[in-house]
Structure formats: C-alpha cells, structure tokens
Motif scaffolding. Structure first.
Motif, short mmCIF file in Angstrom:
data_model
loop_
_atom_site.label_atom_id
_atom_site.label_comp_id
_atom_site.label_asym_id
_atom_site.label_seq_id
_atom_site.Cartn_x
_atom_site.Cartn_y
_atom_site.Cartn_z
N LYS A 1 0.77 -1.11 0.07
CA LYS A 1 0.03 0.01 0.00
C LYS A 1 0.74 1.36 -0.29
CE LYS A 1 -3.77 -2.28 2.30
NZ LYS A 1 -3.22 -3.77 2.14
N PRO A 2 1.80 1.46 -1.06
CA PRO A 2 2.51 2.74 -1.28
C PRO A 2 1.63 3.82 -1.18
CG PRO A 2 2.41 1.58 -3.32
CD PRO A 2 1.76 0.69 -2.40
N GLU A 3 2.30 4.98 -0.92
CA GLU A 3 1.58 6.39 -1.11
C GLU A 3 1.53 6.54 -2.68
OE1 GLU A 3 2.47 10.45 0.92
OE2 GLU A 3 3.98 10.17 -0.56
N ARG A 4 2.67 6.35 -3.28
CA ARG A 4 2.60 6.40 -4.77
C ARG A 4 3.24 5.38 -5.42
NH1 ARG A 4 3.64 12.94 -6.22
NH2 ARG A 4 2.45 11.96 -8.24
N ALA A 5 3.12 5.26 -6.79
CA ALA A 5 3.66 4.19 -7.44
C ALA A 5 3.88 4.77 -8.94
CB ALA A 5 2.61 2.96 -7.71
N PHE A 6 5.14 4.18 -9.54
CA PHE A 6 5.52 4.71 -10.90
C PHE A 6 6.22 3.51 -11.57
CE2 PHE A 6 6.33 8.07 -7.64
CZ PHE A 6 5.45 9.15 -8.11
N VAL A 7 5.95 3.40 -12.82
CA VAL A 7 6.73 2.56 -13.80
C VAL A 7 7.62 3.34 -14.47
CG1 VAL A 7 6.43 0.98 -15.49
CG2 VAL A 7 4.76 1.07 -13.83
N VAL A 8 8.96 3.41 -14.31
CA VAL A 8 9.99 4.12 -15.13
C VAL A 8 10.20 3.33 -16.33
CG1 VAL A 8 12.39 4.75 -15.10
CG2 VAL A 8 11.18 4.96 -13.09
N HIS A 9 10.19 4.16 -17.42
CA HIS A 9 10.44 3.80 -18.76
C HIS A 9 11.62 4.55 -19.47
CE1 HIS A 9 7.84 6.78 -20.58
NE2 HIS A 9 7.52 7.04 -19.44
N ALA A 10 11.68 4.20 -20.48
CA ALA A 10 12.97 4.90 -21.44
C ALA A 10 12.90 5.96 -22.10
CB ALA A 10 13.62 3.82 -22.24
N SER A 11 11.50 6.71 -22.16
CA SER A 11 11.36 7.98 -22.59
C SER A 11 11.27 8.97 -21.47
CB SER A 11 10.38 7.88 -23.42
OG SER A 11 8.97 7.84 -22.77
N ASP A 12 10.95 10.34 -21.80
CA ASP A 12 10.62 11.40 -20.84
C ASP A 12 8.88 11.38 -20.62
OD1 ASP A 12 13.17 11.77 -20.16
OD2 ASP A 12 13.43 13.25 -22.13
N ASP A 13 8.12 10.80 -21.26
CA ASP A 13 6.78 10.92 -21.24
C ASP A 13 6.27 10.62 -19.90
OD1 ASP A 13 6.81 12.00 -23.79
OD2 ASP A 13 6.22 10.04 -24.61
N ARG A 14 5.39 11.14 -19.31
CA ARG A 14 4.62 10.99 -18.21
C ARG A 14 3.24 10.92 -18.64
NH1 ARG A 14 4.56 14.03 -12.27
NH2 ARG A 14 3.28 12.25 -11.25
N TYR A 15 2.36 9.76 -18.13
CA TYR A 15 1.19 9.62 -18.34
C TYR A 15 0.45 8.39 -17.16
CZ TYR A 15 3.25 5.75 -21.03
OH TYR A 15 4.02 4.66 -21.34
N PRO A 16 -0.58 8.45 -17.05
CA PRO A 16 -1.26 7.67 -16.00
C PRO A 16 -1.39 6.19 -16.66
CG PRO A 16 -3.00 8.94 -16.82
CD PRO A 16 -1.82 9.35 -17.43
N LEU A 17 -1.26 5.13 -15.64
CA LEU A 17 -1.49 3.61 -16.09
C LEU A 17 -2.64 3.01 -15.37
CD1 LEU A 17 2.34 2.52 -16.04
CD2 LEU A 17 0.78 2.82 -18.16
N ALA A 18 -2.66 3.47 -14.21
CA ALA A 18 -3.79 3.12 -13.12
C ALA A 18 -4.09 4.03 -12.18
CB ALA A 18 -3.38 1.64 -12.82
N ASP A 19 -4.98 3.58 -11.37
CA ASP A 19 -5.08 4.68 -10.17
C ASP A 19 -3.90 4.84 -9.54
OD1 ASP A 19 -7.91 4.98 -10.87
OD2 ASP A 19 -8.74 3.55 -9.77
N ASN A 20 -3.36 5.88 -9.46
CA ASN A 20 -2.21 6.10 -8.30
C ASN A 20 -1.08 5.54 -8.96
OD1 ASN A 20 -1.07 7.70 -6.30
ND2 ASN A 20 -0.84 5.77 -4.95
N VAL A 21 -0.96 5.09 -10.24
CA VAL A 21 0.25 4.82 -11.03
C VAL A 21 0.50 5.33 -12.23
CG1 VAL A 21 1.24 2.61 -12.08
CG2 VAL A 21 -0.37 2.22 -10.19
#
Length: 236
Positions: free
Chosen positions: A200-220
């Motif tokens: 149950k983390p406060e925030r979650a991220f998926v790091v990828h090989a570009s600079d774009d940021r976009y939502p993948l799921a709730d709080n991810v």
C-alpha cells in the motif's frame, strides 16, 4: 568516469574501462585489506555482472570460485565498501506472506558491467541478455543519487510472484513503489499490482526509457528517470 564518457569513440571508452578494472584489481584493492588474488576478485566481479540485479547466493558463487561462502561474503563486502557493488536489501513489511529475504546485488556502474562482460558498443549491448538488468541498475543508481536524507531503498518480492524493483522508504512513514522497464512504453504486470496491494505505497511509478509521463492506473504513473529523480529529491 568522465574520460570514458567523453571518449572520442566506443573503442577508446571501452579500453579506458578495461584499464580501470585491471588497475583497480592489481593496485588499488590490495591497499584496502588482506591480500585477495586479483584473478579471484575479477572472476567474482564478472559473475556478479552476469547476474546483474540477481538475488545474492553466496554458496553458489563460492562453488563456482572454489572457495568458502565466508570468503565470498567478505569479497562482496569489500566491493560494496569500495562503492563498486550495491547490495539492495529487501523491504520486509509485516504482512504474513513468505518474503524473499536475501539481498539483490548490482555492479553499480553500468559501464563497468559492460566492460566486465566484453560489451564494447550499443549494438552488442542491445542483443545481450544483460541489457534489461543493465538498464534497471542504471535507473536505480540514477534515482538513488537523489535519495533524501533518512530515506532508504529496497526491493520487494514474495514467493508468490509479487515484486517491485525499488521501494523508497521515506523515514519509515511512507513508501513509493517503482517498477523499471527498458521499453519506451510502460505497462504494469500482475506481480506489480499484487505488490501494491501488499505494501500500500503512497505513490507508484513505472519508469520507462522515454521522458513522457502518463497515467497507467489509479495512483500509478509511467514516468522518465529525470522527472522521477527530481520528485524524489524534493519529496518531504
């Protein structure tokens, strides 16, 4: 290693890193402790590069090196003390599940990983089995260089397959969960979702090989290394 990074060619850069490894093993390492055969330490360093980001199994390494488990542990400790290797400890919440409790081990500089494995240019790296683990370790080292004081870094894995590449613990109060992907586009796996349910983390991220940021799921969010590094550095 500025001389390697700024070298005029891949060949020159590779030669610099190979020379660094040889000089470090033969001249510098003996200054820091009891005499360790340079060939043994180089074999261990290379084996860790082959297993980049893998769970440390000192017994298996000891058998391959024909030495004792205690010696392998001591050699790994030395490489960690010299900031050549990182031992990433597991995040162990009290959740009643069987957790992996052995550390992961990385050769901290991805350029040295490539030199140890004889990978002299990008084309060779792209087709090499270590490319994904090399990118993961590069991302982890880049992010942890911005880690705030009193924060710590871990990984998370259960015997059931839930897994996170990186858990940043901000003073034991809150956590950020991070998954690392080499692709330019990001996607989340079942093991990632299960791990989020567990800790149950406060925030979650998926790091990828570009600079774009976009939502993948709730709080991810999918995010690039540079933006996430800035967020980590300024996290309160």
């Amino acid at each position: 290693f500025p001389d390697s990074f700024l070298a005029s060619s891949d060949k020159t850069s590779f030669a610099f890193r190979k020379d660094f490894i040889r000089t470090y093993l033969e001249r510098d390492v003996p200054m820091f402790g009891p005499r360790i055969p340079a060939t043994t330490l180089e074999r261990l360093w290379t084996m860790l590069a082959h297993r980049q980001g893998g769970i440390l199994n000192a017994s298996d390494l000891a058998r391959s090196l024909d030495t004792s488990t205690q010696s392998v542990t001591r050699y790994v400790d030395l490489l960690c003390d010299l900031l050549l290797v990182r031992r990433l400890t597991p995040f162990l919440p009290n959740i009643g599940k069987r957790l992996v409790k052995s550390p992961k081990v990385f050769v901290r500089d991805s350029g040295l990983v490539h030199a140890l494995l004889g990978i002299s240019d990008f084309q060779k790296l792209a087709g090499h089995p270590v490319s994904g683990a090399s990118w993961e370790s590069f991302a982890i080292e880049s992010l942890l260089s911005y880690l705030p004081w009193r924060s710590s870094a871990h990984f998370y894995r259960t015997s059931g397959g839930a897994e996170l590449d990186l858990v940043i613990d901000f003073g034991g109060v809150r956590q950020w969960a991070i998954e690392i992907k080499r692709a330019a586009s990001a996607r989340v796996t079942r093991g990632f979702h299960e791990a989020l349910i567990d800790i149950k983390p406060e925030r979650a991220f998926v790091v990828h090989a570009s600079d774009d940021r976009y939502p993948l799921a709730d709080n991810v969010d999918a995010i690039g290394i540079r933006e996430l590094a800035t967020m980590i550095a300024t996290a309160e």
